[in-house]
Design a protein around this motif. Structure first.
Motif, PDB file in Angstrom:
ATOM      1  N   LEU A  30       0.830  -1.205   0.000  1.00 19.75           N
ATOM      2  CA  LEU A  30       0.000   0.000   0.000  1.00 19.75           C
ATOM      3  C   LEU A  30       0.864   1.254   0.000  1.00 19.75           C
ATOM      4  O   LEU A  30       0.649   2.174  -0.795  1.00 19.75           O
ATOM      5  CB  LEU A  30      -0.922  -0.003   1.216  1.00 19.75           C
ATOM      6  CG  LEU A  30      -1.747   1.268   1.456  1.00 19.75           C
ATOM      7  CD1 LEU A  30      -2.648   1.586   0.269  1.00 19.75           C
ATOM      8  CD2 LEU A  30      -2.565   1.148   2.735  1.00 19.75           C
ATOM      9  N   LEU A  31       1.861   1.286   0.854  1.00 23.18           N
ATOM     10  CA  LEU A  31       2.708   2.482   0.953  1.00 23.18           C
ATOM     11  C   LEU A  31       3.519   2.708  -0.320  1.00 23.18           C
ATOM     12  O   LEU A  31       3.876   3.843  -0.642  1.00 23.18           O
ATOM     13  CB  LEU A  31       3.637   2.356   2.164  1.00 23.18           C
ATOM     14  CG  LEU A  31       2.935   2.288   3.527  1.00 23.18           C
ATOM     15  CD1 LEU A  31       3.956   2.161   4.650  1.00 23.18           C
ATOM     16  CD2 LEU A  31       2.039   3.509   3.754  1.00 23.18           C
ATOM     17  N   ALA A  32       3.774   1.646  -1.077  1.00 27.59           N
ATOM     18  CA  ALA A  32       4.522   1.776  -2.334  1.00 27.59           C
ATOM     19  C   ALA A  32       3.727   2.524  -3.401  1.00 27.59           C
ATOM     20  O   ALA A  32       4.304   2.977  -4.402  1.00 27.59           O
ATOM     21  CB  ALA A  32       4.908   0.397  -2.852  1.00 27.59           C
ATOM     22  N   LEU A  33       2.414   2.688  -3.174  1.00 27.03           N
ATOM     23  CA  LEU A  33       1.584   3.396  -4.146  1.00 27.03           C
ATOM     24  C   LEU A  33       1.788   4.912  -4.087  1.00 27.03           C
ATOM     25  O   LEU A  33       1.327   5.634  -4.969  1.00 27.03           O
ATOM     26  CB  LEU A  33       0.098   3.070  -3.902  1.00 27.03           C
ATOM     27  CG  LEU A  33      -0.309   1.598  -4.070  1.00 27.03           C
ATOM     28  CD1 LEU A  33      -1.769   1.403  -3.676  1.00 27.03           C
ATOM     29  CD2 LEU A  33      -0.068   1.133  -5.498  1.00 27.03           C
ATOM     30  N   GLY A  34       2.457   5.374  -3.042  1.00 23.22           N
ATOM     31  CA  GLY A  34       2.725   6.807  -2.916  1.00 23.22           C
ATOM     32  C   GLY A  34       1.770   7.492  -1.964  1.00 23.22           C
ATOM     33  O   GLY A  34       0.928   6.854  -1.311  1.00 23.22           O
ATOM     34  N   ARG A  35       1.894   8.808  -1.886  1.00 19.52           N
ATOM     35  CA  ARG A  35       1.093   9.578  -0.921  1.00 19.52           C
ATOM     36  C   ARG A  35      -0.315   9.860  -1.420  1.00 19.52           C
ATOM     37  O   ARG A  35      -1.206  10.129  -0.625  1.00 19.52           O
ATOM     38  CB  ARG A  35       1.786  10.919  -0.612  1.00 19.52           C
ATOM     39  CG  ARG A  35       3.232  10.815  -0.188  1.00 19.52           C
ATOM     40  CD  ARG A  35       3.428   9.999   1.072  1.00 19.52           C
ATOM     41  NE  ARG A  35       2.984  10.684   2.281  1.00 19.52           N
ATOM     42  CZ  ARG A  35       2.999  10.145   3.505  1.00 19.52           C
ATOM     43  NH1 ARG A  35       3.420   8.898   3.658  1.00 19.52           N
ATOM     44  NH2 ARG A  35       2.599  10.827   4.547  1.00 19.52           N
ATOM     45  N   ASP A  36      -0.529   9.835  -2.720  1.00 21.70           N
ATOM     46  CA  ASP A  36      -1.851  10.096  -3.295  1.00 21.70           C
ATOM     47  C   ASP A  36      -2.349   8.838  -3.988  1.00 21.70           C
ATOM     48  O   ASP A  36      -1.745   8.382  -4.974  1.00 21.70           O
ATOM     49  CB  ASP A  36      -1.784  11.252  -4.298  1.00 21.70           C
ATOM     50  CG  ASP A  36      -1.431  12.570  -3.631  1.00 21.70           C
ATOM     51  OD1 ASP A  36      -2.240  13.046  -2.816  1.00 21.70           O
ATOM     52  OD2 ASP A  36      -0.346  13.107  -3.912  1.00 21.70           O
ATOM     53  N   VAL A  37      -3.438   8.291  -3.488  1.00 23.55           N
ATOM     54  CA  VAL A  37      -3.989   7.046  -4.017  1.00 23.55           C
ATOM     55  C   VAL A  37      -5.418   7.307  -4.489  1.00 23.55           C
ATOM     56  O   VAL A  37      -6.273   7.708  -3.697  1.00 23.55           O
ATOM     57  CB  VAL A  37      -3.987   5.937  -2.941  1.00 23.55           C
ATOM     58  CG1 VAL A  37      -4.524   4.631  -3.510  1.00 23.55           C
ATOM     59  CG2 VAL A  37      -2.579   5.744  -2.371  1.00 23.55           C
ATOM     60  N   GLU A  38      -5.655   7.115  -5.780  1.00 20.91           N
ATOM     61  CA  GLU A  38      -6.968   7.422  -6.345  1.00 20.91           C
ATOM     62  C   GLU A  38      -7.535   6.216  -7.098  1.00 20.91           C
ATOM     63  O   GLU A  38      -6.806   5.474  -7.752  1.00 20.91           O
ATOM     64  CB  GLU A  38      -6.876   8.618  -7.307  1.00 20.91           C
ATOM     65  CG  GLU A  38      -6.425   9.909  -6.643  1.00 20.91           C
ATOM     66  CD  GLU A  38      -6.387  11.074  -7.630  1.00 20.91           C
ATOM     67  OE1 GLU A  38      -6.897  10.930  -8.758  1.00 20.91           O
ATOM     68  OE2 GLU A  38      -5.831  12.125  -7.273  1.00 20.91           O
ATOM     69  N   SER A  53      -0.711   7.834   8.054  1.00 18.00           N
ATOM     70  CA  SER A  53      -0.732   9.278   8.309  1.00 18.00           C
ATOM     71  C   SER A  53      -0.257  10.060   7.090  1.00 18.00           C
ATOM     72  O   SER A  53       0.754   9.708   6.466  1.00 18.00           O
ATOM     73  CB  SER A  53       0.178   9.606   9.504  1.00 18.00           C
ATOM     74  OG  SER A  53      -0.278   8.953  10.662  1.00 18.00           O
ATOM     75  N   GLY A  54      -0.999  11.104   6.768  1.00 19.70           N
ATOM     76  CA  GLY A  54      -0.604  12.001   5.690  1.00 19.70           C
ATOM     77  C   GLY A  54      -0.955  11.537   4.294  1.00 19.70           C
ATOM     78  O   GLY A  54      -0.750  12.271   3.324  1.00 19.70           O
ATOM     79  N   LEU A  55      -1.490  10.328   4.145  1.00 19.00           N
ATOM     80  CA  LEU A  55      -1.886   9.859   2.812  1.00 19.00           C
ATOM     81  C   LEU A  55      -3.178  10.534   2.371  1.00 19.00           C
ATOM     82  O   LEU A  55      -3.979  10.974   3.198  1.00 19.00           O
ATOM     83  CB  LEU A  55      -2.094   8.342   2.805  1.00 19.00           C
ATOM     84  CG  LEU A  55      -0.888   7.462   2.430  1.00 19.00           C
ATOM     85  CD1 LEU A  55       0.250   7.653   3.412  1.00 19.00           C
ATOM     86  CD2 LEU A  55      -1.306   5.997   2.349  1.00 19.00           C
ATOM     87  N   ARG A  56      -3.379  10.606   1.060  1.00 17.44           N
ATOM     88  CA  ARG A  56      -4.655  11.073   0.514  1.00 17.44           C
ATOM     89  C   ARG A  56      -5.268   9.934  -0.296  1.00 17.44           C
ATOM     90  O   ARG A  56      -4.699   9.487  -1.282  1.00 17.44           O
ATOM     91  CB  ARG A  56      -4.474  12.307  -0.379  1.00 17.44           C
ATOM     92  CG  ARG A  56      -5.826  12.893  -0.870  1.00 17.44           C
ATOM     93  CD  ARG A  56      -5.600  14.111  -1.745  1.00 17.44           C
ATOM     94  NE  ARG A  56      -5.011  13.751  -3.026  1.00 17.44           N
ATOM     95  CZ  ARG A  56      -5.731  13.359  -4.091  1.00 17.44           C
ATOM     96  NH1 ARG A  56      -7.046  13.266  -4.037  1.00 17.44           N
ATOM     97  NH2 ARG A  56      -5.109  13.070  -5.226  1.00 17.44           N
ATOM     98  N   LEU A  57      -6.421   9.449   0.154  1.00 22.65           N
ATOM     99  CA  LEU A  57      -7.139   8.389  -0.533  1.00 22.65           C
ATOM    100  C   LEU A  57      -8.428   8.973  -1.093  1.00 22.65           C
ATOM    101  O   LEU A  57      -9.236   9.557  -0.366  1.00 22.65           O
ATOM    102  CB  LEU A  57      -7.469   7.252   0.443  1.00 22.65           C
ATOM    103  CG  LEU A  57      -6.256   6.577   1.097  1.00 22.65           C
ATOM    104  CD1 LEU A  57      -6.682   5.740   2.286  1.00 22.65           C
ATOM    105  CD2 LEU A  57      -5.524   5.711   0.093  1.00 22.65           C
ATOM    106  N   GLU A  58      -8.615   8.844  -2.400  1.00 18.67           N
ATOM    107  CA  GLU A  58      -9.786   9.432  -3.046  1.00 18.67           C
ATOM    108  C   GLU A  58     -10.465   8.402  -3.942  1.00 18.67           C
ATOM    109  O   GLU A  58      -9.814   7.706  -4.726  1.00 18.67           O
ATOM    110  CB  GLU A  58      -9.379  10.648  -3.880  1.00 18.67           C
ATOM    111  CG  GLU A  58     -10.557  11.339  -4.567  1.00 18.67           C
ATOM    112  CD  GLU A  58     -10.144  12.562  -5.360  1.00 18.67           C
ATOM    113  OE1 GLU A  58     -11.024  13.161  -6.024  1.00 18.67           O
ATOM    114  OE2 GLU A  58      -8.951  12.933  -5.332  1.00 18.67           O
ATOM    115  N   ASP A  59     -11.794   8.313  -3.812  1.00 25.58           N
ATOM    116  CA  ASP A  59     -12.605   7.404  -4.638  1.00 25.58           C
ATOM    117  C   ASP A  59     -12.073   5.972  -4.583  1.00 25.58           C
ATOM    118  O   ASP A  59     -11.906   5.301  -5.613  1.00 25.58           O
ATOM    119  CB  ASP A  59     -12.662   7.892  -6.092  1.00 25.58           C
ATOM    120  CG  ASP A  59     -13.410   9.206  -6.220  1.00 25.58           C
ATOM    121  OD1 ASP A  59     -14.350   9.430  -5.447  1.00 25.58           O
ATOM    122  OD2 ASP A  59     -13.040  10.015  -7.088  1.00 25.58           O
ATOM    123  N   CYS A  60     -11.786   5.496  -3.367  1.00 26.73           N
ATOM    124  CA  CYS A  60     -11.260   4.146  -3.176  1.00 26.73           C
ATOM    125  C   CYS A  60     -12.279   3.262  -2.460  1.00 26.73           C
ATOM    126  O   CYS A  60     -13.146   3.755  -1.726  1.00 26.73           O
ATOM    127  CB  CYS A  60      -9.963   4.191  -2.358  1.00 26.73           C
ATOM    128  SG  CYS A  60      -8.562   4.949  -3.224  1.00 26.73           S
TER     129      CYS A  60
END
Length: 201
Positions: A30-38, A53-60
């Motif tokens: 999961l962390l390998a996907l980067g800070r912005d996960v859409e 902490s600090g990740l942005r998950l959108e439309d998941c």
């Protein structure tokens, strides 16, 4: 008196690119996907105790995933759905407020906390919400469909227009929460009168 306003309901994410359907991931994946996960659909993943902490998950969408006690300090959950997930002890109150939007279907949320969060129009469907803390949360027009609310904490909570008609186990103090327009069945009335020590037959 606060006026009732129509609450816009988010549409749950349902369509994902084939390459974004991710099965069996663990925390490093999961962390390998980067800070912005859409637009990702996570299936049968184990993220228990992960620091998100600090990740942005959108439309998941998280489906059949373990997210027990994940850390969400400053995490952005923007239209994120959870289906048949374990979310025990998750402090959603630590998430960013901006564009916060979540959906829960058949989830275990025991000991989770939503203190101060805006959850207007949120749907909880067939969820275990025992001992969840909704202190100072805005649950205007929220729906608790077939949910178990045993021990759930409502204090200074906005519950105007909320639907408790199929919920069970709740105890809500009408003097400590805003309830105008909230929906209950006759069978649920004892949950509003607990503090008075009345015997209802």
């Amino acid at each position: 008196m606060k006026s009732r306003r129509k609450v816009a309901t988010l549409r749950k994410p349902a369509n994902f690119p084939a390459e974004n359907v991710l099965t069996g991931l663990t925390i490093p994946g999961l962390l390998a996907l980067g800070r912005d996960v859409e637009q990702c659909h996570f299936v049968n993943c184990d993220f228990g105790e992960a620091d998100l902490s600090g990740l942005r998950l959108e439309d998941c969408l998280f489906e059949r995933c373990n997210l027990t006690t994940v850390k969400l300090s400053g995490t952005a959950l923007q239209n994120v759905a959870f289906a048949d997930c374990k979310l025990l002890g998750v402090a959603f109150g630590a998430c960013q407020d901006m564009l916060f939007g979540v959906h829960f279907d058949v989830c275990q949320l025991r000991y989770a906390s939503f203190g101060g969060k805006r959850l207007a129009g949120t749907r909880f469907v067939k969820c275990k919400l025992d001992e969840v803390d909704f202190t100072n949360a805005d649950l205007s027009a929220a729906v608790f469909q077939d949910c178990d609310l045993a021990g759930t904490i409502f204090h200074d909570t906005q519950l105007g227009g909320a639907d408790f008609t199929t919920a069970t186990g709740f105890s809500i103090d009408p003097e400590a929460n805003y309830l105008a327009g909230a929906r209950f069945t006759l069978a649920g009335l004892p949950g509003l009168l607990t503090k008075y020590g009345l015997a209802i037959e």
